[in-house]
Design an enzyme around this catalytic site. Sequence first.
Site, PDB file in Angstrom:
ATOM      1  N   TRP A   1       0.596  -1.194   0.090  1.00 11.82           N
ATOM      2  CA  TRP A   1      -0.021  -0.054   0.084  1.00 11.82           C
ATOM      3  C   TRP A   1       1.002   1.308  -0.111  1.00 11.82           C
ATOM      4  O   TRP A   1       0.253   2.246  -0.235  1.00 11.82           O
ATOM      5  CB  TRP A   1      -1.029  -0.080   1.203  1.00 11.82           C
ATOM      6  CG  TRP A   1      -0.011  -0.338   2.447  1.00 11.82           C
ATOM      7  CD1 TRP A   1      -0.288  -1.561   3.129  1.00 11.82           C
ATOM      8  CD2 TRP A   1       0.653   0.393   3.254  1.00 11.82           C
ATOM      9  NE1 TRP A   1       0.683  -1.510   3.993  1.00 11.82           N
ATOM     10  CE2 TRP A   1       1.364  -0.332   4.405  1.00 11.82           C
ATOM     11  CE3 TRP A   1       0.959   1.709   3.269  1.00 11.82           C
ATOM     12  CZ2 TRP A   1       2.243   0.115   5.137  1.00 11.82           C
ATOM     13  CZ3 TRP A   1       1.918   2.232   4.277  1.00 11.82           C
ATOM     14  CH2 TRP A   1       2.643   1.502   5.014  1.00 11.82           C
TER      15      TRP A   1
ATOM     16  N   LYS B   1      -3.134  -8.013  -7.820  1.00 11.12           N
ATOM     17  CA  LYS B   1      -3.784  -7.875  -6.856  1.00 11.12           C
ATOM     18  C   LYS B   1      -3.213  -6.825  -5.818  1.00 11.12           C
ATOM     19  O   LYS B   1      -2.275  -6.972  -5.236  1.00 11.12           O
ATOM     20  CB  LYS B   1      -3.997  -9.096  -5.802  1.00 11.12           C
ATOM     21  CG  LYS B   1      -5.174  -8.892  -4.870  1.00 11.12           C
ATOM     22  CD  LYS B   1      -4.656  -9.575  -3.348  1.00 11.12           C
ATOM     23  CE  LYS B   1      -3.921  -8.871  -2.787  1.00 11.12           C
ATOM     24  NZ  LYS B   1      -4.104  -7.727  -1.871  1.00 11.12           N
ATOM     25  N   PRO B   2      -3.730  -5.525  -5.818  1.00  9.28           N
ATOM     26  CA  PRO B   2      -3.209  -4.578  -4.931  1.00  9.28           C
ATOM     27  C   PRO B   2      -3.549  -4.726  -3.553  1.00  9.28           C
ATOM     28  O   PRO B   2      -4.424  -5.670  -3.088  1.00  9.28           O
ATOM     29  CB  PRO B   2      -3.972  -3.345  -5.648  1.00  9.28           C
ATOM     30  CG  PRO B   2      -5.158  -3.839  -5.957  1.00  9.28           C
ATOM     31  CD  PRO B   2      -5.077  -5.497  -6.521  1.00  9.28           C
ATOM     32  N   ALA B   3      -2.926  -3.942  -2.747  1.00 12.74           N
ATOM     33  CA  ALA B   3      -3.306  -3.853  -1.066  1.00 12.74           C
ATOM     34  C   ALA B   3      -4.754  -3.670  -0.835  1.00 12.74           C
ATOM     35  O   ALA B   3      -5.308  -3.023  -1.506  1.00 12.74           O
ATOM     36  CB  ALA B   3      -2.246  -3.091  -0.574  1.00 12.74           C
TER      37      ALA B   3
ATOM     38  N   GLU C   1      10.578  -8.362  -3.596  1.00 13.97           N
ATOM     39  CA  GLU C   1      11.093  -7.090  -3.082  1.00 13.97           C
ATOM     40  C   GLU C   1      10.650  -6.848  -1.721  1.00 13.97           C
ATOM     41  O   GLU C   1       9.488  -6.580  -1.560  1.00 13.97           O
ATOM     42  CB  GLU C   1      10.577  -5.943  -3.975  1.00 13.97           C
ATOM     43  CG  GLU C   1      11.083  -5.967  -5.441  1.00 13.97           C
ATOM     44  CD  GLU C   1      12.576  -5.224  -5.619  1.00 13.97           C
ATOM     45  OE1 GLU C   1      13.131  -5.026  -4.555  1.00 13.97           O
ATOM     46  OE2 GLU C   1      12.719  -5.601  -6.782  1.00 13.97           O
TER      47      GLU C   1
ATOM     48  N   CYS D   1      10.312   1.142   2.059  1.00 18.31           N
ATOM     49  CA  CYS D   1      11.149   0.012   2.223  1.00 18.31           C
ATOM     50  C   CYS D   1      12.615   0.507   2.246  1.00 18.31           C
ATOM     51  O   CYS D   1      13.474  -0.251   2.958  1.00 18.31           O
ATOM     52  CB  CYS D   1      10.905  -0.973   1.179  1.00 18.31           C
ATOM     53  SG  CYS D   1      11.107  -0.208  -0.474  1.00 18.31           S
TER      54      CYS D   1
ATOM     55  N   GLU E   1      11.718  -3.340  11.123  1.00 18.81           N
ATOM     56  CA  GLU E   1      11.538  -2.319  10.457  1.00 18.81           C
ATOM     57  C   GLU E   1      10.374  -1.523  11.071  1.00 18.81           C
ATOM     58  O   GLU E   1       9.389  -2.026  11.468  1.00 18.81           O
ATOM     59  CB  GLU E   1      11.029  -2.710   9.049  1.00 18.81           C
ATOM     60  CG  GLU E   1      11.073  -1.886   7.934  1.00 18.81           C
ATOM     61  CD  GLU E   1      10.384  -2.599   6.366  1.00 18.81           C
ATOM     62  OE1 GLU E   1       9.946  -3.630   6.630  1.00 18.81           O
ATOM     63  OE2 GLU E   1      10.804  -2.066   5.330  1.00 18.81           O
TER      64      GLU E   1
END
Length: 486
Positions: A155, A179-181, A257, A291, A388
Amino acid sequence: MTLNLQRTDLIRAGHLIDGRWCGEATFDVTNPADGSRVGRVPDGTPADATAAVAAAHAAFVQWRARPAKERAALVESWHDAVMAHQDDLGRLISREQGKPLAEGRGEVAYAASYIHWFAGQAVRSNGEVIPSPVSGKRLLALREPVGVVAVVTPWNFPAAMNARKIAPALAAGCTVVAKPAEDTPLTALALAFLAEEAGLPPGVLNVVTASRANTPGVVGAWLADDRVRKVSFTGSTPVGVHLARESAGTLKKLSLELGGNAPFIVFDDADLDAAVEGMMQAKFRNGGQTCVCPNRVYVHAAVHDAYVEKLAARVRALKVGPASDPEAQIGPMINARAADKVERHVQDALAQGARIVVGGHRLDRGANWYAPTVLVDATPQMACACEETFGPVVPVTRFTDEAAVVAEANATPYGLAAYFYTQSPARIWRVAEALDCGIVGINEGALAAEAAPFGGVKHSGYGREGSVHGLDDYQHIKYLCQGGIV
Ligand code: NAP
């Protein structure tokens, strides 16, 4: 809060399968700044996922056969359509994702730069003529598209993450199921709508939306389907590992990724103003939800106090606000879970002896807001150094020795980005070569560019996006051997 789009039809409310917008819109997409509804999309099922694969598989036959120049022209038309709607798309991104409007517009240009780049790469997909080791034969290698590609995206950059995968897939001659978030499906649907308008044939690009609860069913159907020959994923490391395991049964090609834990090192000979500027760019863009964000910050003892003072002044001055505020420089976290994680990391750091210089608390604007924060006296044992944080927190650690700080920077399972600031040419080479990661920023905080290879090592995944290597992940090499040549 109104969106004020020039093209209201960019807000789609269905899956795109085989050129048809379908499915009943049942779940809300909300603005993380205030919870208001931005749109509503369908909650995909395995049956939707399989229908999308059937469409992509059927479309592959003709799409791969199109001359590369024609595919390139269509991809470039998609680029032009995206840039023609930069303002609308920027608004949409900023409302469903929460980033300031200027960043939303910037993301559209960034996403489009990959589309443009891969339109160019489509026609440069050369093979090889290989000198034969024996007489009477000729050896050649051709590059061919792998087939149907499943694209699964996060997202944080709803346009760029999709463009960076879909454009090379299309350029290589692959077809796509995406498929997007859950939090940001609208931008992906708008991009697909513009691709369709630009002339992409039905079935070449299909998008299935799903809630977090239905996502494993949708993506699981793709992982199990032998017709899907590749998965291109950006997201967290645990989900990447899950996808790698589940796609092993059908031996799909994978690009992963994944998460990062970037070190940011300021040596005693650094230009401190540049190092502050680099930190502001690298850490506070998108509210710290990138990221490649610096996650662990090491500052040499000789410049520690001066650096922290300069950085703190800039962080204190950041204007926090929703995307609807044109002066906002930093917005909310994507959801309350993300803000909870930031709070947990800060509380853990304080319990272990860190001190707050700026921020260190939630904001009185709703569950998703956290104040830009600078901490000092961070240690490697703290959660903010091991995981993270994905939020606007800079935990600073003092160091004195180059070899020790490089060893500390590498002491993580992750290896996506790393940054360091120094004015010594010899140290630049020593440290850049010693850092265990895929991307190094040297006296620079803004790293990504479509012409450069983006990707990680170790638990940050494998595969490279962008650059002259970016098509490789969507192709296989076929070897031709012709004999009987006398
Ligand atoms: P995430 O939870 O891994 O989600 C990423 C995508 O995977 C979403 O579409 C998500 O769908 C889907 N997904 C989640 N669980 C799944 C499952 N069990 N099976 C199949 N699909 C599943 O990551 P995120 O929180 O959205 O994104 C943040 C992470 O992405 C961070 O770790 C960040 O470092 C990483 N990231 C990496 C890069 C890079 O280039 N290396 C770039 C950007 C972000 P739902 O949304 O429906 O859950």
